[in-house]
Design a protein around this motif. Structure first.
Motif, short mmCIF file in Angstrom:
data_model
loop_
_atom_site.label_atom_id
_atom_site.label_comp_id
_atom_site.label_asym_id
_atom_site.label_seq_id
_atom_site.Cartn_x
_atom_site.Cartn_y
_atom_site.Cartn_z
N GLY A 49 13.73 -7.45 -11.63
CA GLY A 49 13.93 -8.88 -11.43
C GLY A 49 14.15 -9.64 -12.71
O GLY A 49 14.68 -10.74 -12.71
N GLY A 50 13.74 -9.07 -13.84
CA GLY A 50 13.92 -9.72 -15.13
C GLY A 50 12.84 -10.74 -15.43
O GLY A 50 12.12 -11.21 -14.54
N PHE A 51 12.72 -11.13 -16.70
CA PHE A 51 11.65 -12.03 -17.13
C PHE A 51 11.85 -13.48 -16.69
O PHE A 51 10.94 -14.29 -16.82
CB PHE A 51 11.50 -11.98 -18.65
N ASP A 52 13.01 -13.81 -16.21
CA ASP A 52 13.26 -15.18 -15.75
C ASP A 52 13.31 -15.23 -14.22
O ASP A 52 14.10 -15.95 -13.63
CB ASP A 52 14.58 -15.70 -16.34
N ASP A 53 12.41 -14.45 -13.58
CA ASP A 53 12.45 -14.36 -12.12
C ASP A 53 11.67 -15.47 -11.43
O ASP A 53 11.60 -15.51 -10.21
CB ASP A 53 11.94 -12.99 -11.65
N LYS A 54 11.07 -16.39 -12.19
CA LYS A 54 10.25 -17.49 -11.66
C LYS A 54 9.02 -16.96 -10.94
O LYS A 54 8.34 -17.69 -10.23
CB LYS A 54 11.05 -18.38 -10.68
N ASP A 214 16.16 -5.35 -2.00
CA ASP A 214 16.08 -5.44 -3.46
C ASP A 214 15.44 -6.76 -3.86
O ASP A 214 15.06 -7.56 -3.00
CB ASP A 214 17.47 -5.29 -4.10
N PHE A 215 15.32 -6.96 -5.17
CA PHE A 215 14.73 -8.19 -5.68
C PHE A 215 15.75 -8.99 -6.49
O PHE A 215 15.38 -9.82 -7.32
CB PHE A 215 13.53 -7.86 -6.58
N GLU A 216 17.03 -8.76 -6.21
CA GLU A 216 18.07 -9.36 -7.04
C GLU A 216 19.05 -10.23 -6.28
O GLU A 216 19.43 -11.30 -6.76
CB GLU A 216 18.85 -8.25 -7.75
N ASP A 217 19.49 -9.79 -5.11
CA ASP A 217 20.59 -10.46 -4.40
C ASP A 217 20.10 -11.69 -3.65
O ASP A 217 19.59 -11.60 -2.53
CB ASP A 217 21.24 -9.47 -3.43
N GLN A 218 20.27 -12.85 -4.25
CA GLN A 218 19.78 -14.09 -3.65
C GLN A 218 20.49 -14.44 -2.35
O GLN A 218 19.92 -15.10 -1.48
CB GLN A 218 19.92 -15.24 -4.66
N SER A 219 21.71 -13.97 -2.20
CA SER A 219 22.45 -14.26 -0.96
C SER A 219 21.76 -13.63 0.24
O SER A 219 21.78 -14.19 1.35
CB SER A 219 23.89 -13.76 -1.07
N LYS A 220 21.11 -12.48 0.03
CA LYS A 220 20.38 -11.84 1.13
C LYS A 220 19.18 -12.68 1.55
O LYS A 220 18.88 -12.81 2.74
CB LYS A 220 19.92 -10.44 0.72
N ALA A 240 9.80 -11.77 -2.66
CA ALA A 240 11.01 -11.06 -3.06
C ALA A 240 11.51 -11.41 -4.45
O ALA A 240 12.68 -11.20 -4.74
CB ALA A 240 12.11 -11.33 -2.02
N GLY A 241 10.67 -11.95 -5.31
CA GLY A 241 11.12 -12.29 -6.65
C GLY A 241 12.29 -13.24 -6.63
O GLY A 241 12.31 -14.22 -5.85
N PRO A 242 13.34 -12.98 -7.44
CA PRO A 242 14.49 -13.87 -7.50
C PRO A 242 15.21 -14.05 -6.16
O PRO A 242 15.87 -15.08 -5.94
CB PRO A 242 15.42 -13.19 -8.51
N VAL A 243 15.07 -13.08 -5.25
CA VAL A 243 15.68 -13.23 -3.92
C VAL A 243 15.11 -14.45 -3.20
O VAL A 243 15.76 -15.07 -2.36
CB VAL A 243 15.48 -11.94 -3.09
N GLY A 244 13.87 -14.81 -3.55
CA GLY A 244 13.25 -15.99 -2.97
C GLY A 244 14.01 -17.27 -3.25
O GLY A 244 13.91 -18.24 -2.49
#
Length: 356
Positions: A49-54, A214-220, A240-244
């Motif tokens: 998710g990376g360090f900027d995942d909020k 996954d924890f990346e695709d925000q569109s999902k 879901a991390g950034p997916v949220g």
């Protein structure tokens, strides 16, 4: 502190993006509050998710930066863009002779175990995993089912449609533990009120539900949440991390849907969605990271797991912020009582994914 840490997150993320996914980690020496630099090197590797995942990666990084600022330690960090980065990033950290390497997330367990086995004289810690039984690996885990129980109760009490929802990024214990507590909190509200608020997205009994993969695709996250909203949900908790962020977008578009964030206080970490956050289920990841770095530097490192609970303040729910005036006092009082009962052991919240 939070603003400073957020800036550091963005700087680090940008530097790593330019350097490549699994390139040499970034170094950040500091003179700290004492004015003298420490020889201690604390290192951290993010989940994908990376360090900027909020969320949890960012919270962990804030603890790393706090140690740099207050203890004067030197820090290095490496951001993982996908699972294939885990092992190379860990190997790179060992090349840099880290005194403590902290990995952020259950997904890094295999790579962490491999490096810890190969480097028995080096200290490690891993967030959200308790599966590694090695003398040089300290688990930092959180009984988030307790705090999610409170969030589920609040969601059910707030809902006007009688439908709430939750979904995860991937079906792993550090995700489903939130969903279990949430479902149980809704059930408690139904028992107390005689109502039948429905939960979409997770069946605790069967351990089956909705995951984006996954924890990346925000569109999902946006599509999943839109489907929940169309089915009547007016409160959604993405785990879901950034997916949220995609869930927040869908809620913003709908105009009458509240979001419950996880890991960090979304009101502070994702301010663009402040008007959406009913509350957040928080893990004090940053403080656990800071404390582990401090203990290791002091020579008191232990592989005994840190378990964050309501009782020790390691988990909790965030203030209601912009929703405070919309929540009846009797609901606030009930949630405070439930929190006290869980913390004292009077009320037991149980999830198959609870830390053992």
């Amino acid at each position: 502190m939070k603003k400073l840490a957020a800036s550091a997150v963005l700087i680090t993320a940008a530097a790593l993006a330019l350097a490549g996914c699994a390139s040499a980690p970034q170094s950040n020496p500091s003179t700290g509050a004492t004015g003298s630099a420490s020889n201690f090197l604390a290192c951290m590797i993010s989940d994908q998710g990376g360090f900027d995942d909020k969320s949890f990666n960012q919270s962990g990084f804030e603890g790393l930066v706090k140690a740099q600022d207050e203890l004067g330690v030197t820090i290095k960090s490496a951001e993982s863009q996908n699972a294939s980065d885990f092992a190379p990033n860990l190997e790179s950290m060992q090349t840099n002779n880290c005194d403590l390497t902290i990995t952020v997330g259950f997904m890094l367990a295999e790579a962490t175990k491999a490096q810890a086995t190969a480097n028995p004289d080096t200290h490690f810690a891993i967030i959200d995993d308790n599966s590694i039984e090695l003398p040089n690996v300290k688990p930092l885990v959180f009984k988030t089912s307790d705090a999610s129980f409170l969030a589920g109760y609040l969601a059910a009490a707030y809902s006007t449609t009688g439908v709430v929802a939750t979904f995860g990024g991937m079906q792993i214990p550090s995700v489903t533990i939130f969903m279990d507590g949430f479902v149980d909190g809704v059930a408690q509200y139904n028992a107390d009120s005689g109502k039948t608020v429905q939960v979409l997205g997770w069946d605790k009994a069967t351990q089956k539900g909705s995951f984006t993969g996954d924890f990346e695709d925000q569109s999902k996250g946006q599509i999943t949440t839109k489907n929940f909203i169309e089915a009547g949900a007016d409160v959604v908790m993405p785990v879901a991390g950034p997916v949220g962020n995609g869930a927040a977008m869908a809620a913003q578009d709908a105009g009458n849907v509240a979001i419950i964030w996880v890991d960090a206080d979304g009101f502070e970490t994702a301010p663009q969605y402040q008007d959406l956050f009913l509350t957040s289920v928080m893990k004090e990841i940053g403080q656990s990271v800071f404390d582990t770095i401090k203990a290791t530097e002091d020579g008191t490192y232990s592989n005994t797991p840190y378990v964050g609970t309501l009782a020790n303040g390691g988990v909790g729910i965030a203030p209601y912020h912009n929703f405070d005036s919309k929540i009846p006092q009797e609901v606030k009082d009930k949630i405070n009582q439930l929190q006290a009962d869980i913390a004292s052991g009077k009320l037991k919240v149980v999830s198959p994914s609870d830390p053992q």
